[in-house]
Motif scaffolding. Structure first.
Motif, PDB file in Angstrom:
ATOM      1  N   LEU A 143      56.581 -58.110 -65.067  1.00 41.10           N
ATOM      2  CA  LEU A 143      57.107 -56.986 -65.856  1.00 41.10           C
ATOM      3  C   LEU A 143      57.334 -55.727 -65.032  1.00 41.10           C
ATOM      4  O   LEU A 143      58.240 -54.948 -65.315  1.00 41.10           O
ATOM      5  N   GLU A 144      56.505 -55.523 -64.006  1.00 44.25           N
ATOM      6  CA  GLU A 144      56.700 -54.315 -63.190  1.00 44.25           C
ATOM      7  C   GLU A 144      58.056 -54.382 -62.486  1.00 44.25           C
ATOM      8  O   GLU A 144      58.843 -53.420 -62.536  1.00 44.25           O
ATOM      9  N   GLU A 145      58.344 -55.509 -61.856  1.00 45.38           N
ATOM     10  CA  GLU A 145      59.639 -55.628 -61.166  1.00 45.38           C
ATOM     11  C   GLU A 145      60.790 -55.538 -62.167  1.00 45.38           C
ATOM     12  O   GLU A 145      61.802 -54.881 -61.905  1.00 45.38           O
ATOM     13  N   LEU A 146      60.613 -56.188 -63.318  1.00 45.35           N
ATOM     14  CA  LEU A 146      61.669 -56.134 -64.347  1.00 45.35           C
ATOM     15  C   LEU A 146      61.961 -54.680 -64.732  1.00 45.35           C
ATOM     16  O   LEU A 146      63.115 -54.248 -64.722  1.00 45.35           O
ATOM     17  N   ALA A 147      60.919 -53.919 -65.037  1.00 48.48           N
ATOM     18  CA  ALA A 147      61.114 -52.535 -65.500  1.00 48.48           C
ATOM     19  C   ALA A 147      61.715 -51.661 -64.403  1.00 48.48           C
ATOM     20  O   ALA A 147      62.638 -50.873 -64.660  1.00 48.48           O
ATOM     21  N   LEU A 148      61.200 -51.799 -63.185  1.00 51.19           N
ATOM     22  CA  LEU A 148      61.679 -50.946 -62.096  1.00 51.19           C
ATOM     23  C   LEU A 148      63.113 -51.278 -61.689  1.00 51.19           C
ATOM     24  O   LEU A 148      63.912 -50.391 -61.402  1.00 51.19           O
ATOM     25  N   THR A 149      63.428 -52.563 -61.674  1.00 50.11           N
ATOM     26  CA  THR A 149      64.812 -52.943 -61.328  1.00 50.11           C
ATOM     27  C   THR A 149      65.778 -52.425 -62.378  1.00 50.11           C
ATOM     28  O   THR A 149      66.817 -51.836 -62.055  1.00 50.11           O
ATOM     29  N   LEU A 150      65.431 -52.668 -63.654  1.00 48.18           N
ATOM     30  CA  LEU A 150      66.340 -52.221 -64.711  1.00 48.18           C
ATOM     31  C   LEU A 150      66.542 -50.710 -64.639  1.00 48.18           C
ATOM     32  O   LEU A 150      67.669 -50.216 -64.715  1.00 48.18           O
ATOM     33  N   LYS A 151      65.430 -49.971 -64.465  1.00 49.86           N
ATOM     34  CA  LYS A 151      65.533 -48.507 -64.493  1.00 49.86           C
ATOM     35  C   LYS A 151      66.256 -47.958 -63.266  1.00 49.86           C
ATOM     36  O   LYS A 151      67.180 -47.153 -63.394  1.00 49.86           O
ATOM     37  N   HIS A 152      65.849 -48.393 -62.098  1.00 48.38           N
ATOM     38  CA  HIS A 152      66.339 -47.729 -60.884  1.00 48.38           C
ATOM     39  C   HIS A 152      67.604 -48.359 -60.291  1.00 48.38           C
ATOM     40  O   HIS A 152      68.302 -47.714 -59.517  1.00 48.38           O
ATOM     41  N   VAL A 153      67.853 -49.601 -60.634  1.00 44.07           N
ATOM     42  CA  VAL A 153      69.078 -50.217 -60.111  1.00 44.07           C
ATOM     43  C   VAL A 153      70.188 -50.197 -61.163  1.00 44.07           C
ATOM     44  O   VAL A 153      71.339 -49.931 -60.832  1.00 44.07           O
ATOM     45  N   TYR A 154      69.813 -50.445 -62.428  1.00 42.52           N
ATOM     46  CA  TYR A 154      70.856 -50.586 -63.457  1.00 42.52           C
ATOM     47  C   TYR A 154      70.846 -49.476 -64.510  1.00 42.52           C
ATOM     48  O   TYR A 154      71.698 -49.463 -65.401  1.00 42.52           O
ATOM     49  N   GLY A 155      69.850 -48.569 -64.456  1.00 46.88           N
ATOM     50  CA  GLY A 155      69.782 -47.484 -65.433  1.00 46.88           C
ATOM     51  C   GLY A 155      69.614 -47.981 -66.858  1.00 46.88           C
ATOM     52  O   GLY A 155      70.193 -47.431 -67.794  1.00 46.88           O
ATOM     53  N   LYS A 156      68.817 -49.025 -67.015  1.00 47.54           N
ATOM     54  CA  LYS A 156      68.613 -49.610 -68.344  1.00 47.54           C
ATOM     55  C   LYS A 156      67.132 -49.683 -68.676  1.00 47.54           C
ATOM     56  O   LYS A 156      66.277 -49.521 -67.800  1.00 47.54           O
ATOM     57  N   THR A 157      66.825 -49.964 -69.940  1.00 47.90           N
ATOM     58  CA  THR A 157      65.451 -50.300 -70.305  1.00 47.90           C
ATOM     59  C   THR A 157      65.464 -51.610 -71.081  1.00 47.90           C
ATOM     60  O   THR A 157      66.483 -51.965 -71.678  1.00 47.90           O
ATOM     61  N   MET A 158      64.340 -52.282 -71.063  1.00 49.07           N
ATOM     62  CA  MET A 158      64.215 -53.556 -71.778  1.00 49.07           C
ATOM     63  C   MET A 158      63.478 -53.332 -73.092  1.00 49.07           C
ATOM     64  O   MET A 158      62.516 -52.574 -73.143  1.00 49.07           O
ATOM     65  N   ARG A 159      63.966 -53.979 -74.152  1.00 47.23           N
ATOM     66  CA  ARG A 159      63.168 -53.977 -75.382  1.00 47.23           C
ATOM     67  C   ARG A 159      62.032 -54.979 -75.224  1.00 47.23           C
ATOM     68  O   ARG A 159      62.245 -56.107 -74.761  1.00 47.23           O
ATOM     69  N   LEU A 160      60.830 -54.530 -75.564  1.00 49.00           N
ATOM     70  CA  LEU A 160      59.643 -55.367 -75.405  1.00 49.00           C
ATOM     71  C   LEU A 160      59.027 -55.604 -76.781  1.00 49.00           C
ATOM     72  O   LEU A 160      58.530 -54.667 -77.417  1.00 49.00           O
ATOM     73  N   HIS A 161      59.100 -56.843 -77.251  1.00 49.66           N
ATOM     74  CA  HIS A 161      58.429 -57.212 -78.496  1.00 49.66           C
ATOM     75  C   HIS A 161      57.051 -57.712 -78.115  1.00 49.66           C
ATOM     76  O   HIS A 161      56.931 -58.617 -77.280  1.00 49.66           O
ATOM     77  N   LEU A 162      56.028 -57.125 -78.704  1.00 47.52           N
ATOM     78  CA  LEU A 162      54.709 -57.658 -78.375  1.00 47.52           C
ATOM     79  C   LEU A 162      53.702 -57.380 -79.480  1.00 47.52           C
ATOM     80  O   LEU A 162      53.842 -56.401 -80.223  1.00 47.52           O
ATOM     81  N   PRO A 163      52.714 -58.280 -79.588  1.00 49.84           N
ATOM     82  CA  PRO A 163      51.664 -58.063 -80.588  1.00 49.84           C
ATOM     83  C   PRO A 163      51.037 -56.693 -80.376  1.00 49.84           C
ATOM     84  O   PRO A 163      50.779 -56.299 -79.236  1.00 49.84           O
ATOM     85  N   GLU A 164      50.809 -55.967 -81.451  1.00 46.79           N
ATOM     86  CA  GLU A 164      50.356 -54.578 -81.311  1.00 46.79           C
ATOM     87  C   GLU A 164      49.042 -54.468 -80.552  1.00 46.79           C
ATOM     88  O   GLU A 164      48.810 -53.485 -79.859  1.00 46.79           O
ATOM     89  N   THR A 165      48.200 -55.502 -80.630  1.00 52.79           N
ATOM     90  CA  THR A 165      46.898 -55.417 -79.945  1.00 52.79           C
ATOM     91  C   THR A 165      47.039 -55.555 -78.423  1.00 52.79           C
ATOM     92  O   THR A 165      46.074 -55.344 -77.701  1.00 52.79           O
TER      93      THR A 165
END
Ligand SMILES: O=c1ccn([C@@H]2O[C@@H]3COP(=O)(O)O[C@H]3[C@H]2O)c(=O)[nH]1
Ligand SMILES: [Zn+2]
Ligand SMILES: [Zn+2]
Length: 245
Positions: free
Chosen positions: A70-92
């Motif tokens: 997830l770290e690489e996913l978030a950093l690549t999207l933000k700094h290379v593509y200027g995007k964010t990912m929607r993250l569905h996850l259990p609230e806990t």
């Protein structure tokens, strides 16, 4: 309506011949990444796909083979593509995923101080059906894995059960098939030894025939080739192959 699944990997946490057990679920033109382990970025590259074309990611539990990419996913999207990912996850999982796993790499003073500063977070609760896309709905089911660590399996379109890492739960599996009419079970499978935190092949083989025949096996060790033909009605899912569900 078209639903298909391409596993980025089908290996267990220690497999070297298979990538981590992470799946790309495709519902018509909507794609959902189910878990994003350490090997997910390389697996995506290997199959010629990019995180920037994935609509959302869902996390089942916090182990590196499920969240380590997830770290690489978030950093690549933000700094290379200027995007964010929607993250569905259990609230806990929101608090431990940030504080115990991602904060070290993603924290940035005055910019990134929580999971919601870097992902578009959608918290989920068990027992509620979430419509992610016109042809994709999801429900999470809390299933036992590691003492004190929450882990959630998935019900896809109220007809397919996708197990997180989980210990053997025969009553749940039988009731999903006989009471809820589930038509396919994708299940983690430990090939040898005692099933302390996972479900073993031997345990799955003890299920009634009507349940066994809809089970597909995933999350297995490098010994998998020695077990081909020894799993009864249950077939192994292979990584990178696209299956129509
Ligand atoms: O009590 C325990 C805790 C953990 N483990 C191993 O660590 C791995 C972590 O990822 P995983 O959940 O895919 O698989 C787990 C097991 O292989 C174990 O054997 N016994
Ligand atoms: Zn795992
Ligand atoms: Zn696990």
């Amino acid at each position: 309506m078209s639903l298909s699944l391409q596993m980025l990997g089908t290996g267990n946490a220690f497999a070297k011949n298979y990538f981590n057990n992470n799946g790309l679920l495709l519902a018509d033109d909507y794609s959902l990444l189910i878990d994003c382990g350490i090997t997910a970025p390389l697996a995506m590259h290997t199959i010629g796909k990019s995180f920037r074309h994935v609509n959302a990611t869902l996390i089942t539990h916090i182990h590196a083979d499920h969240v380590g990419g997830l770290e690489e996913l978030a950093l690549t999207l933000k700094h290379v593509y200027g995007k964010t990912m929607r993250l569905h996850l259990p609230e806990t999982l929101i608090e431990p995923l940030w504080n115990n796993t991602l904060k070290g790499g993603l924290y940035q003073k005055d910019a990134v101080a929580s999971l919601t500063d870097i992902f578009e977070v959608t918290p989920m609760k068990p027992g509620i059906t979430y419509k992610l896309a016109p042809s994709l709905s999801l429900e999470i089911i809390r299933t036992p894995h590691i003492p004190g660590k929450d882990s959630y399996s998935l019900l896809i379109n109220n007809e397919i059960f996708y197990s997180a890492d989980m210990t053997f739960q025969p009553d749940l599996l039988i009731s999903l098939v006989r009471e809820r009419g589930i038509r396919m079970i994708l299940h983690d499978c430990q090939l040898g030894g005692a099933g302390v935190v996972h479900t073993t092949l031997e345990e799955l083989m003890s299920l009634p025939e009507d349940v066994r025949r809809i089970i597909k096996l995933m999350h297995y060790s490098d010994e998998q080739p020695q077990f081909v033909g020894l799993t009864g009605e249950m077939e192994f899912i292979e990584q990178h192959v696209t299956y129509k569900l």
